[in-house]
Design a protein around this motif. Structure first.
Motif, PDB file in Angstrom:
ATOM      1  N   LEU A 107       0.837  -1.192   0.000  1.00 46.14           N
ATOM      2  CA  LEU A 107       0.000   0.000   0.000  1.00 46.14           C
ATOM      3  C   LEU A 107       0.874   1.245   0.000  1.00 46.14           C
ATOM      4  O   LEU A 107       1.839   1.331   0.763  1.00 46.14           O
ATOM      5  CB  LEU A 107      -0.903   0.032   1.236  1.00 46.14           C
ATOM      6  CG  LEU A 107      -2.008  -1.022   1.339  1.00 46.14           C
ATOM      7  CD1 LEU A 107      -2.769  -0.827   2.651  1.00 46.14           C
ATOM      8  CD2 LEU A 107      -2.961  -0.933   0.164  1.00 46.14           C
ATOM      9  N   ILE A 128       0.788   5.083   1.001  1.00 47.50           N
ATOM     10  CA  ILE A 128       0.041   6.017   1.834  1.00 47.50           C
ATOM     11  C   ILE A 128       0.564   7.412   1.529  1.00 47.50           C
ATOM     12  O   ILE A 128       1.584   7.846   2.068  1.00 47.50           O
ATOM     13  CB  ILE A 128       0.200   5.686   3.329  1.00 47.50           C
ATOM     14  CG1 ILE A 128      -0.177   4.229   3.603  1.00 47.50           C
ATOM     15  CG2 ILE A 128      -0.623   6.648   4.185  1.00 47.50           C
ATOM     16  CD1 ILE A 128       0.308   3.705   4.950  1.00 47.50           C
ATOM     17  N   ALA A 181       1.456   7.408   9.784  1.00 44.38           N
ATOM     18  CA  ALA A 181       1.080   6.391   8.802  1.00 44.38           C
ATOM     19  C   ALA A 181       1.773   5.066   9.092  1.00 44.38           C
ATOM     20  O   ALA A 181       1.152   3.993   9.081  1.00 44.38           O
ATOM     21  CB  ALA A 181       1.417   6.872   7.393  1.00 44.38           C
ATOM     22  N   ALA A 191      -0.208   1.674  10.573  1.00 48.69           N
ATOM     23  CA  ALA A 191      -0.206   0.447   9.770  1.00 48.69           C
ATOM     24  C   ALA A 191       0.354  -0.729  10.569  1.00 48.69           C
ATOM     25  O   ALA A 191      -0.216  -1.838  10.561  1.00 48.69           O
ATOM     26  CB  ALA A 191       0.604   0.668   8.490  1.00 48.69           C
ATOM     27  N   ALA A 200      -5.591  -5.349   3.642  1.00 50.07           N
ATOM     28  CA  ALA A 200      -5.426  -4.006   3.078  1.00 50.07           C
ATOM     29  C   ALA A 200      -6.542  -3.050   3.491  1.00 50.07           C
ATOM     30  O   ALA A 200      -6.262  -1.902   3.881  1.00 50.07           O
ATOM     31  CB  ALA A 200      -5.309  -4.083   1.556  1.00 50.07           C
ATOM     32  N   PRO A 201      -7.832  -3.465   3.463  1.00 51.61           N
ATOM     33  CA  PRO A 201      -8.880  -2.529   3.912  1.00 51.61           C
ATOM     34  C   PRO A 201      -8.745  -2.145   5.387  1.00 51.61           C
ATOM     35  O   PRO A 201      -8.993  -0.991   5.756  1.00 51.61           O
ATOM     36  CB  PRO A 201     -10.178  -3.303   3.649  1.00 51.61           C
ATOM     37  CG  PRO A 201      -9.825  -4.290   2.582  1.00 51.61           C
ATOM     38  CD  PRO A 201      -8.414  -4.697   2.885  1.00 51.61           C
ATOM     39  N   THR A 221      -5.930   0.353   5.666  1.00 48.14           N
ATOM     40  CA  THR A 221      -6.384   1.620   5.090  1.00 48.14           C
ATOM     41  C   THR A 221      -7.278   2.372   6.076  1.00 48.14           C
ATOM     42  O   THR A 221      -7.101   3.579   6.318  1.00 48.14           O
ATOM     43  CB  THR A 221      -7.145   1.363   3.781  1.00 48.14           C
ATOM     44  OG1 THR A 221      -6.249   0.761   2.834  1.00 48.14           O
ATOM     45  CG2 THR A 221      -7.694   2.660   3.202  1.00 48.14           C
ATOM     46  N   ASP A 222      -8.226   1.670   6.669  1.00 44.88           N
ATOM     47  CA  ASP A 222      -9.141   2.310   7.620  1.00 44.88           C
ATOM     48  C   ASP A 222      -8.403   2.805   8.859  1.00 44.88           C
ATOM     49  O   ASP A 222      -8.694   3.894   9.371  1.00 44.88           O
ATOM     50  CB  ASP A 222     -10.237   1.322   8.036  1.00 44.88           C
ATOM     51  CG  ASP A 222     -11.206   1.014   6.905  1.00 44.88           C
ATOM     52  OD1 ASP A 222     -11.210   1.752   5.901  1.00 44.88           O
ATOM     53  OD2 ASP A 222     -11.955   0.014   7.021  1.00 44.88           O
ATOM     54  N   THR A 267      -6.323   5.948   8.008  1.00 41.61           N
ATOM     55  CA  THR A 267      -7.233   7.074   7.802  1.00 41.61           C
ATOM     56  C   THR A 267      -7.764   7.595   9.140  1.00 41.61           C
ATOM     57  O   THR A 267      -7.818   8.812   9.376  1.00 41.61           O
ATOM     58  CB  THR A 267      -8.393   6.655   6.894  1.00 41.61           C
ATOM     59  OG1 THR A 267      -7.866   6.187   5.641  1.00 41.61           O
ATOM     60  CG2 THR A 267      -9.337   7.822   6.641  1.00 41.61           C
ATOM     61  N   HIS A 311      -4.237   9.714   0.893  1.00 41.59           N
ATOM     62  CA  HIS A 311      -4.682   8.960  -0.288  1.00 41.59           C
ATOM     63  C   HIS A 311      -3.948   7.616  -0.249  1.00 41.59           C
ATOM     64  O   HIS A 311      -2.720   7.588  -0.341  1.00 41.59           O
ATOM     65  CB  HIS A 311      -4.340   9.729  -1.566  1.00 41.59           C
ATOM     66  CG  HIS A 311      -4.724   9.017  -2.821  1.00 41.59           C
ATOM     67  ND1 HIS A 311      -4.010   9.132  -3.999  1.00 41.59           N
ATOM     68  CD2 HIS A 311      -5.732   8.155  -3.087  1.00 41.59           C
ATOM     69  CE1 HIS A 311      -4.568   8.390  -4.927  1.00 41.59           C
ATOM     70  NE2 HIS A 311      -5.623   7.792  -4.406  1.00 41.59           N
ATOM     71  N   ILE A 312      -4.688   6.542  -0.084  1.00 41.99           N
ATOM     72  CA  ILE A 312      -4.085   5.217   0.106  1.00 41.99           C
ATOM     73  C   ILE A 312      -4.502   4.308  -1.042  1.00 41.99           C
ATOM     74  O   ILE A 312      -5.696   4.192  -1.344  1.00 41.99           O
ATOM     75  CB  ILE A 312      -4.521   4.610   1.453  1.00 41.99           C
ATOM     76  CG1 ILE A 312      -4.177   5.581   2.602  1.00 41.99           C
ATOM     77  CG2 ILE A 312      -3.858   3.263   1.680  1.00 41.99           C
ATOM     78  CD1 ILE A 312      -4.686   5.137   3.959  1.00 41.99           C
ATOM     79  N   PHE A 313      -3.524   3.662  -1.668  1.00 44.94           N
ATOM     80  CA  PHE A 313      -3.833   2.807  -2.811  1.00 44.94           C
ATOM     81  C   PHE A 313      -2.754   1.727  -2.952  1.00 44.94           C
ATOM     82  O   PHE A 313      -1.598   1.938  -2.572  1.00 44.94           O
ATOM     83  CB  PHE A 313      -3.923   3.628  -4.101  1.00 44.94           C
ATOM     84  CG  PHE A 313      -2.718   4.491  -4.381  1.00 44.94           C
ATOM     85  CD1 PHE A 313      -1.682   4.047  -5.183  1.00 44.94           C
ATOM     86  CD2 PHE A 313      -2.627   5.762  -3.833  1.00 44.94           C
ATOM     87  CE1 PHE A 313      -0.582   4.846  -5.434  1.00 44.94           C
ATOM     88  CE2 PHE A 313      -1.527   6.581  -4.077  1.00 44.94           C
ATOM     89  CZ  PHE A 313      -0.495   6.119  -4.885  1.00 44.94           C
TER      90      PHE A 313
END
Length: 395
Positions: free
Chosen positions: A222, A224, A329, A333, A361-362, A365-366, A369, A381-383
Protein backbone atom coordinates in the motif's frame (compact mmCIF):
# COMPACT_ATOMS: atom_id res chain seq x y z
CA UNK A 1 -10.79 8.90 -20.49
CA UNK A 2 -7.47 7.18 -19.91
CA UNK A 3 -4.31 9.13 -19.23
CA UNK A 4 -2.96 8.04 -22.60
CA UNK A 5 -6.12 9.34 -24.30
CA UNK A 6 -5.72 12.63 -22.44
CA UNK A 7 -2.21 13.08 -23.87
CA UNK A 8 -3.42 12.30 -27.39
CA UNK A 9 -6.37 14.69 -27.10
CA UNK A 10 -4.11 17.47 -25.81
CA UNK A 11 -1.75 16.91 -28.73
CA UNK A 12 -4.61 17.00 -31.23
CA UNK A 13 -6.06 20.15 -29.67
CA UNK A 14 -2.63 21.78 -29.86
CA UNK A 15 -1.54 20.65 -33.33
CA UNK A 16 -4.70 19.59 -35.17
CA UNK A 17 -3.56 16.09 -36.08
CA UNK A 18 -2.49 12.83 -34.45
CA UNK A 19 1.01 12.46 -32.94
CA UNK A 20 3.76 10.39 -34.52
CA UNK A 21 3.77 8.18 -31.44
CA UNK A 22 2.96 7.79 -27.77
CA UNK A 23 5.55 6.89 -25.17
CA UNK A 24 5.18 6.38 -21.43
CA UNK A 25 7.23 5.80 -18.31
CA UNK A 26 6.19 4.90 -14.76
CA UNK A 27 6.69 6.41 -11.37
CA UNK A 28 8.42 4.30 -8.78
CA UNK A 29 8.27 3.16 -5.20
CA UNK A 30 11.53 2.60 -3.41
CA UNK A 31 11.20 -0.60 -1.41
CA UNK A 32 14.35 0.21 0.57
CA UNK A 33 17.55 2.22 0.15
CA UNK A 34 16.81 5.89 0.78
CA UNK A 35 19.27 8.72 -0.01
CA UNK A 36 21.92 6.11 -0.77
CA UNK A 37 21.82 6.72 -4.52
CA UNK A 38 23.75 10.00 -4.60
CA UNK A 39 26.28 8.41 -2.23
CA UNK A 40 27.18 5.80 -4.88
CA UNK A 41 25.21 3.30 -2.84
CA UNK A 42 22.64 0.54 -3.22
CA UNK A 43 18.89 0.84 -3.79
CA UNK A 44 15.93 -1.47 -4.38
CA UNK A 45 13.08 0.36 -6.16
CA UNK A 46 10.30 -0.93 -8.38
CA UNK A 47 8.21 0.73 -11.07
CA UNK A 48 4.51 1.27 -10.35
CA UNK A 49 1.45 1.12 -12.65
CA UNK A 50 0.99 4.92 -12.55
CA UNK A 51 2.54 6.42 -15.68
CA UNK A 52 3.27 9.62 -17.56
CA UNK A 53 2.35 9.63 -21.26
CA UNK A 54 3.98 11.78 -23.92
CA UNK A 55 2.26 12.18 -27.28
CA UNK A 56 4.97 13.48 -29.58
CA UNK A 57 5.20 14.64 -33.19
CA UNK A 58 8.05 15.92 -35.34
CA UNK A 59 8.07 19.46 -36.67
CA UNK A 60 9.60 20.83 -39.87
CA UNK A 61 11.20 23.79 -38.08
CA UNK A 62 13.62 24.03 -35.14
CA UNK A 63 11.02 24.77 -32.44
CA UNK A 64 10.25 22.57 -29.48
CA UNK A 65 6.88 23.02 -27.80
CA UNK A 66 5.68 21.27 -24.66
CA UNK A 67 2.17 21.23 -23.26
CA UNK A 68 0.69 19.46 -20.27
CA UNK A 69 -2.75 18.71 -18.92
CA UNK A 70 -1.60 20.24 -15.62
CA UNK A 71 -0.48 23.59 -17.11
CA UNK A 72 -2.54 26.40 -18.56
CA UNK A 73 -0.39 27.16 -21.58
CA UNK A 74 2.34 25.46 -23.64
CA UNK A 75 5.96 26.55 -23.52
CA UNK A 76 7.85 26.97 -26.79
CA UNK A 77 11.53 27.64 -27.51
CA UNK A 78 13.97 27.01 -30.34
CA UNK A 79 16.51 24.22 -30.15
CA UNK A 80 19.26 26.85 -30.03
CA UNK A 81 17.58 28.56 -27.08
CA UNK A 82 17.78 25.41 -24.97
CA UNK A 83 21.47 26.00 -24.30
CA UNK A 84 20.87 29.44 -22.86
CA UNK A 85 17.84 28.26 -20.88
CA UNK A 86 19.91 25.78 -18.94
CA UNK A 87 23.38 27.09 -18.08
CA UNK A 88 25.46 24.08 -17.19
CA UNK A 89 25.87 23.50 -13.49
CA UNK A 90 23.71 21.87 -10.82
CA UNK A 91 21.59 24.33 -8.94
CA UNK A 92 20.98 26.71 -11.81
CA UNK A 93 17.42 28.02 -11.84
CA UNK A 94 15.58 27.28 -15.10
CA UNK A 95 14.18 30.21 -17.02
CA UNK A 96 10.90 28.38 -17.66
CA UNK A 97 8.17 26.97 -15.44
CA UNK A 98 9.45 23.99 -13.46
CA UNK A 99 7.06 21.50 -15.09
CA UNK A 100 8.40 22.49 -18.53
CA UNK A 101 12.01 22.32 -17.37
CA UNK A 102 11.76 18.52 -17.11
CA UNK A 103 10.91 17.72 -20.76
CA UNK A 104 12.91 20.66 -22.12
CA UNK A 105 15.82 19.66 -19.90
CA UNK A 106 15.70 16.17 -21.39
CA UNK A 107 15.80 17.66 -24.89
CA UNK A 108 18.76 19.82 -23.86
CA UNK A 109 20.63 16.85 -22.38
CA UNK A 110 19.99 14.79 -25.51
CA UNK A 111 21.35 17.66 -27.60
CA UNK A 112 24.58 17.53 -25.62
CA UNK A 113 24.75 13.74 -25.84
CA UNK A 114 24.22 13.88 -29.60
CA UNK A 115 26.67 16.72 -30.24
CA UNK A 116 29.31 14.43 -31.75
CA UNK A 117 26.83 12.60 -33.99
CA UNK A 118 24.60 13.94 -36.75
CA UNK A 119 23.14 16.73 -34.65
CA UNK A 120 19.49 17.43 -33.90
CA UNK A 121 17.92 19.80 -36.40
CA UNK A 122 14.14 19.40 -36.25
CA UNK A 123 11.89 20.36 -33.40
CA UNK A 124 9.03 18.46 -31.81
CA UNK A 125 5.66 19.00 -30.20
CA UNK A 126 5.16 17.15 -26.90
CA UNK A 127 1.85 16.77 -25.05
CA UNK A 128 2.09 15.30 -21.56
CA UNK A 129 -0.50 13.72 -19.28
CA UNK A 130 0.21 11.81 -16.09
CA UNK A 131 -1.50 9.87 -13.33
CA UNK A 132 1.61 9.68 -11.14
CA UNK A 133 0.77 11.63 -7.96
CA UNK A 134 2.88 14.80 -7.81
CA UNK A 135 4.77 15.59 -4.61
CA UNK A 136 4.13 12.15 -3.12
CA UNK A 137 7.67 10.82 -3.40
CA UNK A 138 6.70 8.51 -6.27
CA UNK A 139 9.02 10.16 -8.79
CA UNK A 140 6.57 11.92 -11.06
CA UNK A 141 9.58 13.85 -12.38
CA UNK A 142 11.45 10.73 -13.52
CA UNK A 143 8.29 9.53 -15.25
CA UNK A 144 8.16 12.75 -17.29
CA UNK A 145 11.86 12.43 -18.07
CA UNK A 146 11.58 8.77 -19.04
CA UNK A 147 8.62 9.25 -21.36
CA UNK A 148 10.21 12.30 -23.01
CA UNK A 149 13.65 10.72 -23.34
CA UNK A 150 12.23 7.53 -24.84
CA UNK A 151 10.27 9.51 -27.42
CA UNK A 152 13.05 11.89 -28.43
CA UNK A 153 15.68 9.16 -28.48
CA UNK A 154 13.62 7.38 -31.13
CA UNK A 155 12.36 10.35 -33.14
CA UNK A 156 15.74 12.06 -33.17
CA UNK A 157 17.54 8.73 -33.79
CA UNK A 158 20.04 9.34 -30.99
CA UNK A 159 20.40 5.62 -30.36
CA UNK A 160 20.95 5.52 -26.59
CA UNK A 161 20.12 2.45 -24.49
CA UNK A 162 17.86 2.51 -21.44
CA UNK A 163 20.68 3.03 -18.96
CA UNK A 164 22.02 5.96 -20.95
CA UNK A 165 18.52 7.44 -21.15
CA UNK A 166 18.28 7.22 -17.37
CA UNK A 167 21.47 9.28 -17.28
CA UNK A 168 19.86 11.83 -19.61
CA UNK A 169 16.95 12.14 -17.20
CA UNK A 170 19.26 12.55 -14.25
CA UNK A 171 21.24 15.28 -16.00
CA UNK A 172 18.02 17.09 -16.82
CA UNK A 173 16.91 16.93 -13.20
CA UNK A 174 20.29 17.89 -11.76
CA UNK A 175 21.36 20.61 -14.16
CA UNK A 176 18.22 21.86 -15.91
CA UNK A 177 15.79 21.72 -12.99
CA UNK A 178 18.42 22.15 -10.27
CA UNK A 179 17.42 19.20 -8.07
CA UNK A 180 20.49 17.30 -6.75
CA UNK A 181 19.00 13.81 -6.97
CA UNK A 182 20.74 10.52 -7.72
CA UNK A 183 19.97 8.19 -10.60
CA UNK A 184 17.73 5.68 -8.82
CA UNK A 185 14.42 7.19 -9.95
CA UNK A 186 15.36 7.32 -13.61
CA UNK A 187 16.80 3.80 -13.61
CA UNK A 188 13.67 2.37 -11.96
CA UNK A 189 11.45 4.18 -14.45
CA UNK A 190 13.46 3.00 -17.45
CA UNK A 191 14.30 -0.57 -16.37
CA UNK A 192 11.36 -1.67 -14.22
CA UNK A 193 9.91 -5.14 -14.71
CA UNK A 194 6.62 -6.70 -13.66
CA UNK A 195 6.58 -8.41 -10.24
CA UNK A 196 10.20 -7.49 -9.57
CA UNK A 197 12.37 -4.91 -7.89
CA UNK A 198 15.55 -3.46 -9.36
CA UNK A 199 18.66 -4.06 -7.26
CA UNK A 200 20.82 -1.20 -8.44
CA UNK A 201 24.42 -0.33 -7.70
CA UNK A 202 24.40 3.43 -8.20
CA UNK A 203 28.17 3.55 -8.69
CA UNK A 204 28.57 0.95 -11.42
CA UNK A 205 24.93 1.14 -12.62
CA UNK A 206 24.88 -2.65 -12.54
CA UNK A 207 21.25 -3.68 -12.19
CA UNK A 208 19.80 -7.03 -11.21
CA UNK A 209 16.16 -8.09 -11.18
CA UNK A 210 14.92 -9.43 -7.85
CA UNK A 211 11.59 -11.24 -7.96
CA UNK A 212 9.07 -10.15 -5.36
CA UNK A 213 6.26 -12.68 -5.79
CA UNK A 214 3.77 -10.49 -3.96
CA UNK A 215 0.57 -11.94 -5.42
CA UNK A 216 1.78 -15.50 -5.06
CA UNK A 217 2.54 -14.87 -1.38
CA UNK A 218 -0.84 -13.22 -0.81
CA UNK A 219 0.80 -9.86 -0.07
CA UNK A 220 0.22 -6.30 -1.20
CA UNK A 221 2.06 -3.02 -0.95
CA UNK A 222 0.00 0.00 0.00
CA UNK A 223 1.14 3.51 -0.79
CA UNK A 224 0.04 6.02 1.83
CA UNK A 225 0.27 9.45 0.24
CA UNK A 226 0.23 11.86 3.17
CA UNK A 227 -0.61 14.75 0.85
CA UNK A 228 2.22 16.69 2.46
CA UNK A 229 3.96 17.94 -0.65
CA UNK A 230 7.72 17.99 -0.91
CA UNK A 231 10.25 19.31 -3.42
CA UNK A 232 13.76 17.97 -4.01
CA UNK A 233 15.06 21.34 -5.15
CA UNK A 234 14.46 22.88 -1.72
CA UNK A 235 16.87 23.19 1.18
CA UNK A 236 16.40 20.07 3.33
CA UNK A 237 17.46 17.70 0.59
CA UNK A 238 20.51 19.81 -0.26
CA UNK A 239 21.55 19.97 3.39
CA UNK A 240 21.43 16.18 3.72
CA UNK A 241 23.50 15.77 0.60
CA UNK A 242 26.06 18.31 1.85
CA UNK A 243 26.32 16.43 5.17
CA UNK A 244 26.98 13.20 3.30
CA UNK A 245 29.70 14.83 1.22
CA UNK A 246 31.28 16.24 4.37
CA UNK A 247 31.16 12.82 6.02
CA UNK A 248 32.89 11.19 3.07
CA UNK A 249 35.54 13.92 3.09
CA UNK A 250 36.20 13.40 6.81
CA UNK A 251 36.52 9.64 6.26
CA UNK A 252 38.85 10.19 3.30
CA UNK A 253 36.73 8.25 0.81
CA UNK A 254 35.14 9.18 -2.54
CA UNK A 255 31.62 8.53 -1.25
CA UNK A 256 29.84 7.04 1.75
CA UNK A 257 29.45 3.85 -0.28
CA UNK A 258 33.05 3.20 0.78
CA UNK A 259 32.28 3.32 4.52
CA UNK A 260 31.22 0.06 6.19
CA UNK A 261 29.23 -0.59 9.34
CA UNK A 262 32.52 -1.57 11.01
CA UNK A 263 33.87 1.94 10.26
CA UNK A 264 31.11 3.70 12.20
CA UNK A 265 32.90 3.82 15.60
CA UNK A 266 35.81 5.67 14.00
CA UNK A 267 33.40 7.95 12.16
CA UNK A 268 31.71 8.86 15.43
CA UNK A 269 35.03 9.90 16.91
CA UNK A 270 35.81 12.19 13.97
CA UNK A 271 32.45 13.90 13.37
CA UNK A 272 29.99 16.17 15.07
CA UNK A 273 26.78 14.44 16.13
CA UNK A 274 24.61 15.60 13.23
CA UNK A 275 27.10 14.66 10.53
CA UNK A 276 27.68 11.29 12.16
CA UNK A 277 23.99 10.47 12.30
CA UNK A 278 23.60 11.39 8.64
CA UNK A 279 26.51 9.10 7.80
CA UNK A 280 25.18 6.31 9.99
CA UNK A 281 21.90 6.30 8.14
CA UNK A 282 23.57 5.93 4.74
CA UNK A 283 25.97 3.22 5.87
CA UNK A 284 23.34 1.14 7.65
CA UNK A 285 20.82 1.69 4.85
CA UNK A 286 23.24 0.25 2.31
CA UNK A 287 23.57 -2.81 4.53
CA UNK A 288 19.78 -3.06 4.83
CA UNK A 289 19.48 -3.13 1.05
CA UNK A 290 21.92 -6.04 0.89
CA UNK A 291 20.07 -7.81 3.69
CA UNK A 292 16.70 -7.24 1.98
CA UNK A 293 17.90 -8.66 -1.33
CA UNK A 294 19.32 -11.71 0.42
CA UNK A 295 16.12 -12.18 2.43
CA UNK A 296 13.92 -11.87 -0.66
CA UNK A 297 15.95 -14.49 -2.48
CA UNK A 298 16.15 -16.90 0.43
CA UNK A 299 12.86 -16.42 2.30
CA UNK A 300 10.55 -14.24 0.21
CA UNK A 301 8.83 -10.91 0.71
CA UNK A 302 7.03 -11.96 3.88
CA UNK A 303 10.35 -11.88 5.76
CA UNK A 304 11.49 -8.32 4.99
CA UNK A 305 9.14 -6.41 7.32
CA UNK A 306 11.64 -5.76 10.11
CA UNK A 307 14.13 -4.33 7.62
CA UNK A 308 11.52 -1.88 6.34
CA UNK A 309 10.77 -0.73 9.89
CA UNK A 310 14.46 -0.34 10.72
CA UNK A 311 14.87 1.79 7.61
CA UNK A 312 12.07 4.11 8.71
CA UNK A 313 13.53 4.47 12.21
CA UNK A 314 16.88 5.39 10.70
CA UNK A 315 15.32 8.00 8.41
CA UNK A 316 13.28 9.40 11.26
CA UNK A 317 16.02 9.58 13.90
CA UNK A 318 19.36 9.72 12.09
CA UNK A 319 18.59 11.37 8.75
CA UNK A 320 15.68 13.37 10.16
CA UNK A 321 13.63 13.50 6.96
CA UNK A 322 10.34 12.15 8.25
CA UNK A 323 7.37 14.26 9.32
CA UNK A 324 4.54 13.63 11.77
CA UNK A 325 2.18 12.44 9.04
CA UNK A 326 4.68 9.84 7.82
CA UNK A 327 5.38 8.59 11.33
CA UNK A 328 1.64 8.36 12.01
CA UNK A 329 1.08 6.39 8.80
CA UNK A 330 3.84 3.90 9.59
CA UNK A 331 2.81 3.36 13.20
CA UNK A 332 -0.90 3.05 12.45
CA UNK A 333 -0.21 0.45 9.77
CA UNK A 334 2.05 -1.58 12.07
CA UNK A 335 -0.45 -1.38 14.92
CA UNK A 336 -3.06 -3.29 12.89
CA UNK A 337 -0.76 -5.98 11.57
CA UNK A 338 1.23 -4.62 8.62
CA UNK A 339 4.32 -6.81 8.18
CA UNK A 340 6.47 -3.73 7.65
CA UNK A 341 6.19 -0.05 6.83
CA UNK A 342 8.45 2.88 6.07
CA UNK A 343 8.47 6.29 4.48
CA UNK A 344 9.62 6.19 0.88
CA UNK A 345 11.18 8.86 -1.30
CA UNK A 346 13.14 11.97 -0.43
CA UNK A 347 11.24 12.78 2.74
CA UNK A 348 9.90 15.99 4.26
CA UNK A 349 6.46 14.79 3.20
CA UNK A 350 5.38 12.47 0.43
CA UNK A 351 4.40 8.87 0.99
CA UNK A 352 4.91 5.84 3.17
CA UNK A 353 4.54 2.22 2.10
CA UNK A 354 3.12 -0.69 4.05
CA UNK A 355 3.67 -4.38 3.32
CA UNK A 356 0.40 -6.09 4.20
CA UNK A 357 -1.55 -9.28 3.75
CA UNK A 358 -3.85 -8.76 0.78
CA UNK A 359 -6.92 -9.48 2.88
CA UNK A 360 -5.79 -6.94 5.50
CA UNK A 361 -5.43 -4.01 3.08
CA UNK A 362 -8.88 -2.53 3.91
CA UNK A 363 -8.18 -2.82 7.64
CA UNK A 364 -4.83 -1.04 7.31
CA UNK A 365 -6.38 1.62 5.09
CA UNK A 366 -9.14 2.31 7.62
CA UNK A 367 -6.73 2.39 10.56
CA UNK A 368 -4.35 4.86 8.90
CA UNK A 369 -7.23 7.07 7.80
CA UNK A 370 -8.64 7.07 11.34
CA UNK A 371 -5.24 7.92 12.80
CA UNK A 372 -4.93 10.90 10.45
CA UNK A 373 -8.39 12.11 11.42
CA UNK A 374 -7.56 11.79 15.13
CA UNK A 375 -4.38 13.82 14.62
CA UNK A 376 -6.12 16.55 12.65
CA UNK A 377 -4.20 15.77 9.45
CA UNK A 378 -5.53 16.02 5.91
CA UNK A 379 -6.98 12.68 4.86
CA UNK A 380 -4.34 10.51 3.16
CA UNK A 381 -4.68 8.96 -0.29
CA UNK A 382 -4.08 5.22 0.11
CA UNK A 383 -3.83 2.81 -2.81
CA UNK A 384 -2.14 -0.50 -3.70
CA UNK A 385 0.71 -0.71 -6.20
CA UNK A 386 2.06 -3.68 -8.11
CA UNK A 387 5.61 -3.83 -9.48
CA UNK A 388 5.26 -2.95 -13.15
CA UNK A 389 7.10 -2.55 -16.46
CA UNK A 390 9.35 0.39 -17.27
CA UNK A 391 9.37 2.92 -20.11
CA UNK A 392 7.87 1.85 -23.42
CA UNK A 393 6.40 3.00 -26.72
CA UNK A 394 2.64 2.52 -26.48
CA UNK A 395 1.50 3.49 -29.96
Amino acid sequence: MTTQDAAVRLFHDLIGHAPDGIWSAPGRVNLIGEHTDYNDGLVLPFAIPHRTYAAVGMRSDDRIRVASTFADAPVEVSLDELRSLFPTGAGAQPAVAEWAAYPLGVAWALQLADATAHGIEHGVDIAIASDVPVGAGLSSSAAIEGATASALNELWAVGLDRTALAGIGRRAENEAVGAPTGIMDQMASMLGEADAALFLDCRSLEAQTVGLGMAEAGLAILVIDTRVSHAHSTGGYRERRASCELGAQIMGVPALRDVSVDDLPRAQELMDDVTFRRVRHIVTENQRVLDTVQTLRESGARAIGDLLVASHVSMRDDFEISVAELDTAVQAALDVGALGARMTGGGFGGAAIALVEQHAAPTVTDAVTAAFTASGFTAPHIFPVTPSAGAARDA
